[in-house]
Design an enzyme around this catalytic site. Sequence first.
Site, PDB file in Angstrom:
ATOM      1  N   GLY A 197       0.776  -1.413   0.084  1.00 26.80           N
ATOM      2  CA  GLY A 197       0.274  -0.253   0.012  1.00 26.80           C
ATOM      3  C   GLY A 197       1.130   1.039  -0.238  1.00 26.80           C
ATOM      4  N   ASP A 210       1.766  14.359  -6.014  1.00 26.95           N
ATOM      5  CA  ASP A 210       2.412  15.150  -5.183  1.00 26.95           C
ATOM      6  C   ASP A 210       1.336  16.363  -5.669  1.00 26.95           C
ATOM      7  OD1 ASP A 210       4.587  16.880  -4.453  1.00 26.95           O
ATOM      8  OD2 ASP A 210       5.372  17.443  -6.319  1.00 26.95           O
ATOM      9  N   GLU A 259      -3.696   7.729  -0.259  1.00 27.17           N
ATOM     10  CA  GLU A 259      -2.810   8.389  -0.519  1.00 27.17           C
ATOM     11  C   GLU A 259      -1.150   8.724  -0.107  1.00 27.17           C
ATOM     12  OE1 GLU A 259      -3.967  11.973  -3.695  1.00 27.17           O
ATOM     13  OE2 GLU A 259      -6.054  10.778  -3.598  1.00 27.17           O
ATOM     14  N   GLY A 260      -1.171   8.334   1.269  1.00 32.24           N
ATOM     15  CA  GLY A 260      -0.417   8.266   2.062  1.00 32.24           C
ATOM     16  C   GLY A 260      -1.008   7.994   3.265  1.00 32.24           C
ATOM     17  N   SER A 306      -0.785   8.210   7.496  1.00 30.80           N
ATOM     18  CA  SER A 306      -0.145   9.422   8.390  1.00 30.80           C
ATOM     19  C   SER A 306       1.096   9.424   8.713  1.00 30.80           C
ATOM     20  CB  SER A 306      -1.172   9.846  10.122  1.00 30.80           C
ATOM     21  OG  SER A 306      -2.830  10.762   9.358  1.00 30.80           O
TER      22      SER A 306
END
Length: 382
Positions: A133, A240, A364-365, A367
């Site tokens: 992931g 980004d 999306e990444g 924490s």
Amino acid sequence: MADTSFLHWPFFEDRHRELAAALDHWCETNLPADHSDVDAACKALVAKLGQDGWLEHAAIDPDQPGVLDVRSLCLIRETLARHDGLADFAFAMQGLGTGAISLFGTAEQRAWLRKIRAGNALSAFALSEPKSGSDVAAMDMTADRDGNHFVLNGEKTWISNGGIADFYCVFARTGEAPGAKGLSCFLVPADTEGLTIAERLEVIAPHPLARLEFDNVRVSSDALIGEPGQGFKVAMSVLDVFRSTVGAAALGFARRALDETLERVRERELFGAPMAELQMVQGHVADMALDVDASALLVYRAAWTKDTGAARVTREAAMAKLHATDTAQAVIDRAVQLHGGDGVRSGHIVESLYREIRALRIYEGASDVQKVVIARQMMAGG
């Protein structure tokens, strides 16, 4: 009514203020959507967002008017999320799913962008796998070259719009080098032979999600987005841009929670006086307002930095996403507490916000990954 004083911060231009006002009016007219059938709701929202021109901000086509403006993306996501989390999802996935094509696609591939902008197709970003992931470099899915074709094998999971998308931007290992340097990105139409929806995934805030299986999926080399071995660069370039917008969506949820709380404490009496007169309540409201403004500053700093020419905003975007999503969770939790029993009653707006916010701290990444990103950026000199 939500606070709009932040629109006069120096990050914004008149066109941003006009955009926010127009979209807020659109939301008042069209939202919330009927969530009884989530797939149908997302399709209807995409069609309406496209018909009314909002998707022109999400799917940027170099062949058509419009430029990538992250501040506009963030304002749109914040406003949609404040009104309806599913509407934010529908908009955001059209941008995330087409980001690779907008930034790296060929003229032929960009034909999909015109369909997306009109609301006539749905897109998806297929990056995550069961064993990779946050660690994209550990991807297992392969794409083996066979003459003028590639053959894809493996699976993807937690794919937003999975099961209803018309095409997927799929990342797979092509093997030019070990790890992240051996990945490539492919445009795969949903009806390609060998691509199946293995499982629809149910989550606490219903969205269209699925696990996809690729069994000898054969695509032409024309399906390659960007250069072979540049898939990691493609993925990170897209993230980004869109990572800051996740923070913006969280900000929209937090603003709505603060608005609902202000209304509650002004109207509800406790011990013979409005709750708003209790110092403890005032302390909670102050903390919520502080978290909202701090998140807004980080989100729109990241967006402004990207819009004014920065090649990468990895650190700024990671800070914005981390702070906005984590503090939105805290803001909404306070809102639930101040609403008492109503805060956990199924169907109440605060209860729905409580379910909506949690996933944003993961996708999306996650924490913890954002903390690693920020630390590495700082130790590398910014």
